[in-house]
Design a protein around this motif. Sequence first.
Motif, PDB file in Angstrom:
ATOM      1  N   VAL A  30     119.939  11.992  41.847  1.00 50.53           N
ATOM      2  CA  VAL A  30     120.067  11.898  40.400  1.00 50.53           C
ATOM      3  C   VAL A  30     121.298  11.076  40.038  1.00 50.53           C
ATOM      4  O   VAL A  30     121.249  10.212  39.164  1.00 50.53           O
ATOM      5  CB  VAL A  30     120.126  13.307  39.771  1.00 50.53           C
ATOM      6  CG1 VAL A  30     120.358  13.220  38.275  1.00 50.53           C
ATOM      7  CG2 VAL A  30     118.874  14.090  40.081  1.00 50.53           C
ATOM      8  N   GLN A  31     122.403  11.314  40.723  1.00 54.80           N
ATOM      9  CA  GLN A  31     123.608  10.537  40.441  1.00 54.80           C
ATOM     10  C   GLN A  31     123.419   9.075  40.814  1.00 54.80           C
ATOM     11  O   GLN A  31     123.881   8.186  40.116  1.00 54.80           O
ATOM     12  CB  GLN A  31     124.793  11.114  41.210  1.00 54.80           C
ATOM     13  CG  GLN A  31     125.309  12.411  40.663  1.00 54.80           C
ATOM     14  CD  GLN A  31     126.485  12.922  41.458  1.00 54.80           C
ATOM     15  OE1 GLN A  31     126.725  12.481  42.582  1.00 54.80           O
ATOM     16  NE2 GLN A  31     127.225  13.865  40.882  1.00 54.80           N
ATOM     17  N   SER A  86     120.581   7.308  40.886  1.00 53.49           N
ATOM     18  CA  SER A  86     119.720   6.627  39.926  1.00 53.49           C
ATOM     19  C   SER A  86     120.435   6.413  38.598  1.00 53.49           C
ATOM     20  O   SER A  86     120.232   5.407  37.923  1.00 53.49           O
ATOM     21  CB  SER A  86     118.432   7.420  39.716  1.00 53.49           C
ATOM     22  OG  SER A  86     118.715   8.668  39.131  1.00 53.49           O
ATOM     23  N   PHE A  87     121.290   7.358  38.217  1.00 53.82           N
ATOM     24  CA  PHE A  87     122.083   7.190  36.991  1.00 53.82           C
ATOM     25  C   PHE A  87     123.051   6.024  37.132  1.00 53.82           C
ATOM     26  O   PHE A  87     123.211   5.227  36.212  1.00 53.82           O
ATOM     27  CB  PHE A  87     122.841   8.480  36.676  1.00 53.82           C
ATOM     28  CG  PHE A  87     123.675   8.397  35.437  1.00 53.82           C
ATOM     29  CD1 PHE A  87     123.085   8.380  34.183  1.00 53.82           C
ATOM     30  CD2 PHE A  87     125.060   8.308  35.517  1.00 53.82           C
ATOM     31  CE1 PHE A  87     123.844   8.291  33.034  1.00 53.82           C
ATOM     32  CE2 PHE A  87     125.835   8.212  34.379  1.00 53.82           C
ATOM     33  CZ  PHE A  87     125.223   8.205  33.135  1.00 53.82           C
ATOM     34  N   ARG A  88     123.671   5.894  38.280  1.00 49.01           N
ATOM     35  CA  ARG A  88     124.599   4.778  38.517  1.00 49.01           C
ATOM     36  C   ARG A  88     123.864   3.441  38.487  1.00 49.01           C
ATOM     37  O   ARG A  88     124.360   2.454  37.942  1.00 49.01           O
ATOM     38  CB  ARG A  88     125.311   4.958  39.853  1.00 49.01           C
ATOM     39  CG  ARG A  88     126.353   6.030  39.823  1.00 49.01           C
ATOM     40  CD  ARG A  88     127.039   6.137  41.149  1.00 49.01           C
ATOM     41  NE  ARG A  88     128.032   7.208  41.129  1.00 49.01           N
ATOM     42  CZ  ARG A  88     128.768   7.554  42.162  1.00 49.01           C
ATOM     43  NH1 ARG A  88     128.615   6.921  43.310  1.00 49.01           N
ATOM     44  NH2 ARG A  88     129.638   8.521  42.046  1.00 49.01           N
TER      45      ARG A  88
END
Length: 88
Positions: A16-17, A19-21
């Motif tokens: 999740v982190q 893909s957010f980045r």
Amino acid sequence: MVTLSCLIIGGSVAVVQLSFRVLVGAWLLIATVLVNSYSGTVISYLTVPKMKPPINTFEDLVASKEVELILLAETVIEQQIRVRLGQI
């Protein structure tokens, strides 16, 4: 139990982190391109002089506000211009 994480040396990062980045990085790249292209367009619009259309016909000459026409009285050219403009 299986967790969603990528193994990185020194620890793990959640998917999740990551893909957010990637999303934030893509957004910043697109925003930078748009801002720079808009700035370039505005700068080029402000620096290019506005060209006046060329005078090709008598109608263009009459419509032009910057050009004044001085004619000698009783000449053939004066008569032709007056006939063309309907002043006779």
